[in-house]
Write a protein that holds these residues in place. Structure first.
Motif, PDB file in Angstrom:
ATOM      1  N   GLY A   1     -19.192 -44.294  23.462  1.00 45.16           N
ATOM      2  CA  GLY A   1     -18.461 -45.569  23.592  1.00 45.16           C
ATOM      3  C   GLY A   1     -16.886 -45.422  23.747  1.00 45.16           C
ATOM      4  O   GLY A   1     -16.460 -46.363  24.108  1.00 45.16           O
ATOM      5  N   ASP A   2     -16.396 -44.267  23.868  1.00 48.99           N
ATOM      6  CA  ASP A   2     -15.057 -43.991  24.270  1.00 48.99           C
ATOM      7  C   ASP A   2     -14.712 -44.352  25.935  1.00 48.99           C
ATOM      8  O   ASP A   2     -15.964 -44.246  26.385  1.00 48.99           O
ATOM      9  N   HIS A   3     -13.749 -44.789  26.207  1.00 52.13           N
ATOM     10  CA  HIS A   3     -13.175 -44.870  27.767  1.00 52.13           C
ATOM     11  C   HIS A   3     -12.569 -43.589  28.281  1.00 52.13           C
ATOM     12  O   HIS A   3     -11.862 -43.121  27.435  1.00 52.13           O
ATOM     13  N   VAL A   4     -12.996 -43.023  29.433  1.00 58.39           N
ATOM     14  CA  VAL A   4     -12.499 -41.998  29.817  1.00 58.39           C
ATOM     15  C   VAL A   4     -11.521 -42.573  31.207  1.00 58.39           C
ATOM     16  O   VAL A   4     -12.067 -43.214  31.938  1.00 58.39           O
ATOM     17  N   ALA A   5     -10.256 -42.233  31.248  1.00 63.13           N
ATOM     18  CA  ALA A   5      -9.621 -42.584  32.278  1.00 63.13           C
ATOM     19  C   ALA A   5     -10.085 -41.725  33.535  1.00 63.13           C
ATOM     20  O   ALA A   5     -10.370 -40.554  33.246  1.00 63.13           O
ATOM     21  N   GLU A   6      -9.917 -42.409  34.691  1.00 65.42           N
ATOM     22  CA  GLU A   6     -10.397 -41.444  35.948  1.00 65.42           C
ATOM     23  C   GLU A   6      -9.632 -40.419  36.199  1.00 65.42           C
ATOM     24  O   GLU A   6      -9.886 -39.237  36.743  1.00 65.42           O
ATOM     25  N   THR A   7      -8.376 -40.041  35.629  1.00 64.35           N
ATOM     26  CA  THR A   7      -7.507 -38.984  35.987  1.00 64.35           C
ATOM     27  C   THR A   7      -7.491 -38.037  34.655  1.00 64.35           C
ATOM     28  O   THR A   7      -6.976 -37.250  34.830  1.00 64.35           O
ATOM     29  N   ALA A   8      -8.343 -38.227  33.754  1.00 69.09           N
ATOM     30  CA  ALA A   8      -8.686 -37.263  32.758  1.00 69.09           C
ATOM     31  C   ALA A   8      -9.050 -36.173  33.130  1.00 69.09           C
ATOM     32  O   ALA A   8      -9.685 -35.988  33.961  1.00 69.09           O
ATOM     33  N   ASP A   9      -8.562 -34.946  32.484  1.00 75.55           N
ATOM     34  CA  ASP A   9      -8.814 -33.559  32.657  1.00 75.55           C
ATOM     35  C   ASP A   9     -10.130 -33.186  31.762  1.00 75.55           C
ATOM     36  O   ASP A   9     -10.066 -33.222  30.703  1.00 75.55           O
ATOM     37  N   LEU A  10     -11.253 -33.196  32.350  1.00 68.74           N
ATOM     38  CA  LEU A  10     -12.622 -32.961  31.739  1.00 68.74           C
ATOM     39  C   LEU A  10     -13.191 -31.290  31.799  1.00 68.74           C
ATOM     40  O   LEU A  10     -14.260 -31.152  31.606  1.00 68.74           O
ATOM     41  N   SER A  11     -12.388 -30.578  32.687  1.00 71.34           N
ATOM     42  CA  SER A  11     -12.788 -29.320  32.500  1.00 71.34           C
ATOM     43  C   SER A  11     -12.983 -28.667  31.217  1.00 71.34           C
ATOM     44  O   SER A  11     -12.609 -28.852  30.226  1.00 71.34           O
ATOM     45  N   PRO A  12     -13.994 -27.910  31.318  1.00 74.37           N
ATOM     46  CA  PRO A  12     -14.681 -26.939  32.378  1.00 74.37           C
ATOM     47  C   PRO A  12     -15.565 -28.169  33.199  1.00 74.37           C
ATOM     48  O   PRO A  12     -16.529 -27.646  34.037  1.00 74.37           O
ATOM     49  N   HIS A  13     -15.979 -29.231  32.723  1.00 77.58           N
ATOM     50  CA  HIS A  13     -16.918 -30.052  33.254  1.00 77.58           C
ATOM     51  C   HIS A  13     -16.335 -30.884  34.641  1.00 77.58           C
ATOM     52  O   HIS A  13     -15.084 -30.968  34.846  1.00 77.58           O
ATOM     53  N   THR A  14     -17.432 -31.404  35.383  1.00 79.71           N
ATOM     54  CA  THR A  14     -16.848 -32.417  36.482  1.00 79.71           C
ATOM     55  C   THR A  14     -17.405 -33.662  36.185  1.00 79.71           C
ATOM     56  O   THR A  14     -18.467 -33.836  35.275  1.00 79.71           O
ATOM     57  N   VAL A  15     -16.830 -34.761  36.574  1.00 85.81           N
ATOM     58  CA  VAL A  15     -17.388 -36.172  36.438  1.00 85.81           C
ATOM     59  C   VAL A  15     -18.740 -36.226  36.955  1.00 85.81           C
ATOM     60  O   VAL A  15     -19.625 -36.764  36.365  1.00 85.81           O
ATOM     61  N   GLU A  16     -19.097 -35.595  37.912  1.00 80.63           N
ATOM     62  CA  GLU A  16     -20.255 -35.624  38.881  1.00 80.63           C
ATOM     63  C   GLU A  16     -21.515 -35.066  37.717  1.00 80.63           C
ATOM     64  O   GLU A  16     -22.656 -35.461  37.611  1.00 80.63           O
ATOM     65  N   GLY A  17     -20.977 -33.975  37.204  1.00 81.07           N
ATOM     66  CA  GLY A  17     -22.038 -33.113  36.341  1.00 81.07           C
ATOM     67  C   GLY A  17     -22.426 -33.951  35.088  1.00 81.07           C
ATOM     68  O   GLY A  17     -23.346 -33.952  34.405  1.00 81.07           O
ATOM     69  N   LEU A  18     -21.247 -34.548  34.521  1.00 78.27           N
ATOM     70  CA  LEU A  18     -21.459 -35.364  33.220  1.00 78.27           C
ATOM     71  C   LEU A  18     -22.100 -36.692  33.471  1.00 78.27           C
ATOM     72  O   LEU A  18     -23.003 -37.148  32.676  1.00 78.27           O
ATOM     73  N   MET A  19     -22.282 -37.087  34.703  1.00 82.95           N
ATOM     74  CA  MET A  19     -22.852 -38.554  34.820  1.00 82.95           C
ATOM     75  C   MET A  19     -24.314 -38.039  35.113  1.00 82.95           C
ATOM     76  O   MET A  19     -25.262 -38.676  34.606  1.00 82.95           O
ATOM     77  N   GLU A  20     -24.553 -36.818  36.027  1.00 83.72           N
ATOM     78  CA  GLU A  20     -26.151 -36.605  36.070  1.00 83.72           C
ATOM     79  C   GLU A  20     -26.706 -36.154  34.630  1.00 83.72           C
ATOM     80  O   GLU A  20     -28.093 -36.131  34.527  1.00 83.72           O
ATOM     81  N   GLY A  21     -25.922 -35.476  33.954  1.00 83.91           N
ATOM     82  CA  GLY A  21     -26.308 -35.155  32.688  1.00 83.91           C
ATOM     83  C   GLY A  21     -26.746 -36.443  31.604  1.00 83.91           C
ATOM     84  O   GLY A  21     -27.215 -36.322  30.641  1.00 83.91           O
TER      85      GLY A  21
END
Length: 64
Positions: free
Chosen positions: A18-38
């Protein structure tokens, strides 16, 4: 903004469902694409509401 579907954590913080993530957030060691696929994040396109038809459009066809 991207919405969190399943909780996950990064090196710097935790994100709950339910949280919102800014597009500029540091999600390392993950990638946005990997988190979306998962299934952890929704796609930005899915976050935008669908456009609805004007109310008058259906009524004008009904009167024909």
């Amino acid at each position: 903004m991207i919405r969190v579907l399943k909780s996950f954590k990064t090196r710097l913080q935790r994100f709950a469902a339910g949280d919102h993530v800014a597009e500029t957030a540091d999600l390392s060691p993950h990638t946005v694409e990997g988190l979306m696929e998962g299934g952890f994040l929704n796609s930005p396109a899915a976050a935008k509401p669908a456009k609805s038809k004007p109310a008058g459009a259906d009524q004008s066809r009904a009167s024909e």
